[in-house]
Design a protein around this motif. Structure first.
Motif, PDB file in Angstrom:
ATOM      1  N   PRO A 103      -7.468   2.393   1.320  1.00 47.83           N
ATOM      2  CA  PRO A 103      -7.609   1.010   0.845  1.00 47.83           C
ATOM      3  C   PRO A 103      -8.612   0.182   1.657  1.00 47.83           C
ATOM      4  O   PRO A 103      -8.916  -0.938   1.269  1.00 47.83           O
ATOM      5  N   LEU A 131       0.815  -1.221   0.000  1.00 46.07           N
ATOM      6  CA  LEU A 131       0.000   0.000   0.000  1.00 46.07           C
ATOM      7  C   LEU A 131       0.844   1.264   0.000  1.00 46.07           C
ATOM      8  O   LEU A 131       0.345   2.345  -0.245  1.00 46.07           O
ATOM      9  N   TYR A 132       2.135   1.151   0.324  1.00 43.67           N
ATOM     10  CA  TYR A 132       3.009   2.318   0.422  1.00 43.67           C
ATOM     11  C   TYR A 132       2.544   3.226   1.565  1.00 43.67           C
ATOM     12  O   TYR A 132       2.368   4.432   1.398  1.00 43.67           O
ATOM     13  N   CYS A 133       2.337   2.626   2.700  1.00 46.98           N
ATOM     14  CA  CYS A 133       1.876   3.368   3.888  1.00 46.98           C
ATOM     15  C   CYS A 133       2.821   4.522   4.198  1.00 46.98           C
ATOM     16  O   CYS A 133       4.019   4.457   3.948  1.00 46.98           O
ATOM     17  N   TYR A 134       2.240   5.533   4.777  1.00 48.12           N
ATOM     18  CA  TYR A 134       3.033   6.668   5.249  1.00 48.12           C
ATOM     19  C   TYR A 134       3.298   6.446   6.735  1.00 48.12           C
ATOM     20  O   TYR A 134       2.404   6.047   7.461  1.00 48.12           O
ATOM     21  N   ASP A 135       4.537   6.699   7.181  1.00 51.61           N
ATOM     22  CA  ASP A 135       4.897   6.431   8.577  1.00 51.61           C
ATOM     23  C   ASP A 135       4.510   4.972   8.884  1.00 51.61           C
ATOM     24  O   ASP A 135       3.743   4.693   9.795  1.00 51.61           O
ATOM     25  N   ALA A 136       5.049   4.081   8.090  1.00 49.79           N
ATOM     26  CA  ALA A 136       4.512   2.727   7.991  1.00 49.79           C
ATOM     27  C   ALA A 136       4.763   1.881   9.243  1.00 49.79           C
ATOM     28  O   ALA A 136       5.839   1.939   9.832  1.00 49.79           O
ATOM     29  N   PRO A 137       3.780   1.079   9.612  1.00 46.26           N
ATOM     30  CA  PRO A 137       3.925   0.188  10.774  1.00 46.26           C
ATOM     31  C   PRO A 137       5.091  -0.797  10.637  1.00 46.26           C
ATOM     32  O   PRO A 137       5.739  -1.119  11.622  1.00 46.26           O
ATOM     33  N   VAL A 139      -6.900   0.924   8.828  1.00 41.51           N
ATOM     34  CA  VAL A 139      -5.764   0.000   8.907  1.00 41.51           C
ATOM     35  C   VAL A 139      -4.456   0.737   9.170  1.00 41.51           C
ATOM     36  O   VAL A 139      -3.373   0.157   9.095  1.00 41.51           O
ATOM     37  N   ASN A 140      -4.578   2.026   9.470  1.00 40.69           N
ATOM     38  CA  ASN A 140      -3.387   2.811   9.853  1.00 40.69           C
ATOM     39  C   ASN A 140      -2.328   2.913   8.753  1.00 40.69           C
ATOM     40  O   ASN A 140      -1.139   3.015   9.046  1.00 40.69           O
ATOM     41  N   CYS A 141      -2.746   2.909   7.530  1.00 35.34           N
ATOM     42  CA  CYS A 141      -1.759   3.090   6.461  1.00 35.34           C
ATOM     43  C   CYS A 141      -1.368   4.557   6.345  1.00 35.34           C
ATOM     44  O   CYS A 141      -0.335   4.887   5.757  1.00 35.34           O
ATOM     45  N   ASN A 142      -2.236   5.445   6.859  1.00 33.56           N
ATOM     46  CA  ASN A 142      -1.970   6.888   6.891  1.00 33.56           C
ATOM     47  C   ASN A 142      -1.865   7.517   5.505  1.00 33.56           C
ATOM     48  O   ASN A 142      -1.352   8.620   5.368  1.00 33.56           O
ATOM     49  N   LEU A 143      -2.339   6.815   4.501  1.00 33.48           N
ATOM     50  CA  LEU A 143      -2.305   7.387   3.151  1.00 33.48           C
ATOM     51  C   LEU A 143      -3.216   8.605   3.054  1.00 33.48           C
ATOM     52  O   LEU A 143      -2.923   9.555   2.334  1.00 33.48           O
ATOM     53  N   VAL A 180      -0.093  -3.592   7.682  1.00 28.20           N
ATOM     54  CA  VAL A 180      -1.522  -3.292   7.813  1.00 28.20           C
ATOM     55  C   VAL A 180      -2.384  -4.317   7.091  1.00 28.20           C
ATOM     56  O   VAL A 180      -3.546  -4.494   7.421  1.00 28.20           O
ATOM     57  N   HIS A 197      -3.726  10.771   5.348  1.00 33.34           N
ATOM     58  CA  HIS A 197      -3.008  11.907   5.943  1.00 33.34           C
ATOM     59  C   HIS A 197      -2.025  12.506   4.953  1.00 33.34           C
ATOM     60  O   HIS A 197      -2.042  13.714   4.701  1.00 33.34           O
ATOM     61  N   ILE A 198      -1.178  11.655   4.384  1.00 29.80           N
ATOM     62  CA  ILE A 198      -0.123  12.215   3.536  1.00 29.80           C
ATOM     63  C   ILE A 198      -0.707  12.748   2.222  1.00 29.80           C
ATOM     64  O   ILE A 198      -0.216  13.744   1.676  1.00 29.80           O
ATOM     65  N   THR A 232      -4.546  -6.639   8.939  1.00 31.32           N
ATOM     66  CA  THR A 232      -5.908  -6.347   9.364  1.00 31.32           C
ATOM     67  C   THR A 232      -6.821  -6.153   8.164  1.00 31.32           C
ATOM     68  O   THR A 232      -8.010  -6.092   8.309  1.00 31.32           O
ATOM     69  N   LEU A 233      -6.230  -6.058   6.969  1.00 31.45           N
ATOM     70  CA  LEU A 233      -7.061  -5.801   5.799  1.00 31.45           C
ATOM     71  C   LEU A 233      -7.468  -7.100   5.122  1.00 31.45           C
ATOM     72  O   LEU A 233      -8.620  -7.347   4.875  1.00 31.45           O
TER      73      LEU A 233
END
Lengths: 449, 414
Positions: free
Chosen positions: B389, A34-40, B343-347, A95, B349-350, A98-99
């Motif tokens: 997502p 997903l290319y999370c930001y501030d990624a877990p 799911v806390n991907c924070n996409l 993530v 936000h950014i 959980t998805l």
């Protein structure tokens, strides 16, 4: 040799448990991220590799750039991609857990990028301009290699002292063979060597060189000596032929000389940590007919990761919970293991006690001890001016990794008492920063510090 | 089960799913297999003076791990002799009398040439002709294809020639390589076209091989621009179809073309005014078999929505398309994030921080940082909702009370 298997069968049993991804698989998996930001995942990694960044670089076909992101935060990124407990770290935090319950295969993608540069000898970092300072590193395991690479990037002359014939420490001698081979470790060491780091092999500090020699030759010293021999059981029969400690057993396997690896039809492995799992699964792969895992408590208390336990179950290892060994019984010659005498245990008022009258014999021809390693107390006691805590660990400043003797820094298992290779890599990074601050008076921050 | 049959400018078709004029309709045996698989109609690969093609001819654009988001080609019209094609058309129509068989045509810009070929086609028993005024590559360099469609006067003129020569319904296929689609469409109407089909492919260069530095597709070290199609072009096609559907001067039926892969795509084209749809890339990717789900899915959709026939939804969304100046400036939505689904991907936000209006911050929920929308600052742009997502996590919620409306036109008196 006591194996029922042919050498080819054994070789097949030791094939990689996570084979490399091919280009299409890597692209597919990388594009799933997903290319999370501030990624877990990045947060969960002890070296804080920018995981989404390196994965997106795989997706874009920039494998060299991907490897650079990894090695910037973790010089032993190749080892870690193979041996890290990813289920408990990056992949556990993904993530996608959980998805859709299917985390990105971060470990295998990391390996894909690392294989690209290590197999081709591509150097993503160059040695820094010489700054005239010299650092000695004792021990070439994960902590030492990590520290060495960062220091070389900063322009230090680095010499690594290794008492063994090969560099790499546990990466070379202690990892389950189906996770990584000695060649994988050697490739990593070679990359660091190409940065100008000198490796003095078969050179034991205290025997072949003195601390005075080190202090004369170097401006600072990093101690990354890890842990020592496996703990003693303290029961009768421990000296019999057929009794091995787990690391010794694994070292034999690392030679891939299957015919000469200690083997038996029935093997008891004592302990329930990750090293014990490495021992039982590899004993099975070598062709032992019955492999027993002996643990005094229950499955709930075992320290092995869930994933490792599953692996042992898949290999048809038999578990003897709440069982404690009390004697290793000899055969008629009085020299060879014939059985492991055990007693049942149970909890009474929160205390584990032996059940009176429950003693029994497990007929085995080989016993492997995997009940944890001793601290290097005797070696560490000879290092001038450093302090050891009650648990036998080197006392350091948690930020700089500096010991109580300002010239000495330390990291890895000898500081944390025994953890993952990735934790040692992070210690090596912090120590390199601490050494640079100490010697050059300059703050430097490496990726993921 | 809903009735999927349609009447398109007098042409009966068992369903609105047609194969576009392209490689999948190259010859009789292919069209017959397509009909057997369920396609309601087919537009035969363009007839004309047989040409010589190059090798290679196709190039694709992938997106992530999805192959062929876009496809382009530099293949020309049929390379088979005219008499062979005409014979196969005749045979095919005889075997499949209830299917729609349309023949695409492209010849040099001469009245006699167009009228001759139109009559030859009429003689086969085919249901209609489609005038290929859209092919953007190769043929256009010879004054045909898009070179006709880009000049409304030519479009009108050739349409009139063909109408003089045949009683068959005449469909004019339009090129999107123009600045406004309405003008060539109106020219076709003026030339007495019976229907329009659009869009043909879009001028494109698909990319460059970074090792050889030769663009795709490579023809002995060189490349030429080709026609772009596939899923990526669907929004462009939908726009052009809807532009014509709401043009009062365009009074004839439309066959929608461009990126249709599934029944959903097809339903969108119908809602925006198409009576039939034409498919090519998806079939070139997956084969004729995709029509099964197109039929099944559209049928189920119509049943679930309570419509008796496909015809009932044609154009149903056209009145929902308007000029920007008519949009209601008082309508106001904001994003809301459901933390139980996050799911806390924070996409979000950014994306908001760097690509929108900096109104998604973090809040502590049971010791974990979750994104939260500052609704006072949110402009309701949808971006966070688009990048999220996690299904159902970010919803766009209406916050005005609906009591007032005001468009830009009303506000400015324009």
């Amino acid at each position: 040799m006591n194996s029922s298997l042919s050498l080819d069968q054994i070789t097949n049993n030791f094939r990689e448990i996570h084979p490399p991804l091919n280009r299409a698989e890597a692209a597919f998996e990388a594009n799933r991220c997903l290319y999370c930001y501030d990624a877990p995942c990045t947060q969960a990694c002890p070296t804080h590799i920018d995981v989404p960044a390196f994965i997106k670089k795989i997706a874009s076909g920039n494998l060299t750039g991907s490897a650079r992101v990894i090695l910037d935060a973790n010089p032993i990124g190749s080892t870690c991609s193979r041996v890290c407990p990813v289920e408990a770290l990056c992949e556990g935090a993904c993530v996608e857990n959980t998805l859709m319950k299917q985390p990105i295969q971060i470990g295998r993608l990391q390996r894909y990028a690392m294989d690209h540069v290590l197999s081709k000898g591509i150097d993503v970092f160059k040695a820094g301009a010489a700054n005239g300072k010299s650092v000695g590193i004792i021990g070439s395991g994960p902590a030492g290699l990590s520290c060495a690479m960062y220091l070389a990037r900063l322009g230090y002359m680095v010499t690594v002292y290794e008492r063994r014939a090969k560099a790499g420490g546990l990466g070379t001698y202690g990892m389950a063979e189906y996770k990584m081979t000695q060649q994988h470790s050697a490739d990593e060491v070679a990359m660091i060597e190409r940065l100008g780091v000198q490796f003095r092999l078969n050179c034991e500090v205290g025997r072949d060189v003195t601390f005075a020699d080190l202090e004369a030759a170097h401006d600072a010293v990093f101690i990354g000596v890890g842990l020592g021999a496996t703990n003693k059981l303290g029961i009768a029969g421990e000296e019999l032929a057929g009794v091995y400690d787990a690391l010794e057993f694994i070292e034999h396997i690392k030679t891939r000389d299957w015919a000469n690896v200690p083997m038996a039809k029935r093997i008891a492995v004592i302990g329930a940590g990750n090293t014990a799992i490495d021992a039982v699964t590899q004993a099975k792969r070598l062709g032992a007919e019955q492999v027993l895992m002996i643990y005094r408590r229950t499955q709930k208390e075992m320290s092995a990761y869930e994933y490792e336990y599953e692996l042992a179950k898949q290999d048809a290892v038999e578990f003897r919970w709440q069982t404690t060994p009390i004697e290793i019984v000899a055969d008629a010659t009085g020299k060879q293991v014939a059985a492991l005498r055990c007693v049942r245990t149970e909890l009474q008022d929160g205390k584990l006690v032996n059940v009176v009258g429950s003693e029994f014999n497990l007929p085995v021809e080989m016993v492997i001890k995997a009940i944890g390693q001793q601290k290097q107390r005797s070696f560490l006691a000879t290092v001038p001016g450093i302090n050891i805590d009650a648990a036998g660990r080197v006392v350091v400043n948690a930020v700089t990794m500096q010991t109580d003797n300002p010239k000495y820094f330390a990291g890895g298992d000898c500081v944390n008492g025994g953890a993952e290779a990735v934790d040692a890599a992070q210690h090596g990074k912090h120590a390199a920063m601490g050494i640079h601050q100490f010697l050059m008076g300059e703050a430097v921050t490496f990726a993921g510090a | 089960m809903a009735d999927l049959s349609v009447n398109f400018a007098g042409i009966q078709s068992p369903n609105p799913f047609w194969l576009a004029s392209a490689p999948p309709t190259n010859m009789g045996s292919m069209v017959e297999r397509a009909f057997d698989t369920g396609w309601g109609g087919a537009v035969w690969k363009t007839l004309g003076e047989p040409i010589v093609n190059v090798s290679s001819r196709l190039a694709a654009m992938d997106y992530g791990s999805q192959r062929m988001m876009g496809l382009n080609n530099i293949e020309l019209i049929t390379d088979r002799p005219l008499d062979v094609n005409l014979k196969e058309i005749r045979d095919c129509k005889r075997k499949y009398p209830k299917h729609a068989l349309i023949i695409s045509l492209m010849v040099e810009s001469k009245r006699e040439a167009w009228q001759t070929i139109a009559k030859q086609v009429e003689d086969t028993g085919a249901d209609g002709v489609e005038l290929n005024f859209g092919c953007p590559h190769g043929m256009s360099e010879r004054g045909m294809g898009a070179a006709m469609g880009q000049v409304p006067e030519y479009t009108c003129m050739v349409t009139e020639w063909v109408k003089e020569a045949t009683n068959l319904p005449v469909i004019v296929k339009l090129t999107p390589n123009i600045t406004a689609i309405n003008y060539p469409a109106r020219a076709a109407v003026k030339g007495r076209a019976d229907a329009l089909s659009l869009i043909n492919t879009i001028n494109s260069v698909m990319g460059v091989d970074l090792d050889t530095m030769i663009p795709h597709p490579n023809v002995n070290g060189q490349a030429a621009h080709g026609g772009y199609c596939g899923p990526a072009v669907k929004p462009i096609a939908l726009n052009m179809v809807s532009e014509l559907a709401r043009d009062p001067e365009v009074t004839i039926p439309i066959s929608g073309i461009g990126g249709i892969q599934t029944w959903r795509d097809a339903a969108e084209f119908l809602l925006l005014g198409a009576t039939t749809v034409q498919v090519c890339t998806a079939v070139m990717h997956y084969g004729y078999r995709i029509v099964e789900d197109m039929i099944d899915g559209l049928s189920n959709y119509l049943d679930e929505k309570g419509y008796a026939s496909a015809g009932d939804i044609i154009g149903k969304s056209v009145h929902r398309v308007t000029d920007w100046g008519n949009l209601d400036l008082k309508y106001k939505v904001v994003a809301r994030i459901d933390h139980s689904k996050c799911v806390n991907c924070n996409l979000c936000h950014i994306a908001c921080e760097d690509g929108a209006h900096q109104c998604i911050h973090f809040t502590d929920v049971h010791g974990k940082a979750y994104p939260i929308v500052d609704e006072a600052e949110c402009v309701g742009c949808n971006l966070c909702h688009l990048v999220c997502p996690a299904p159902g996590c970010i919803s766009m919620v209406r916050v005005d009370d609906g009591s007032q409306t005001m468009s830009w036109r009303e506000m400015t008196g324009q």
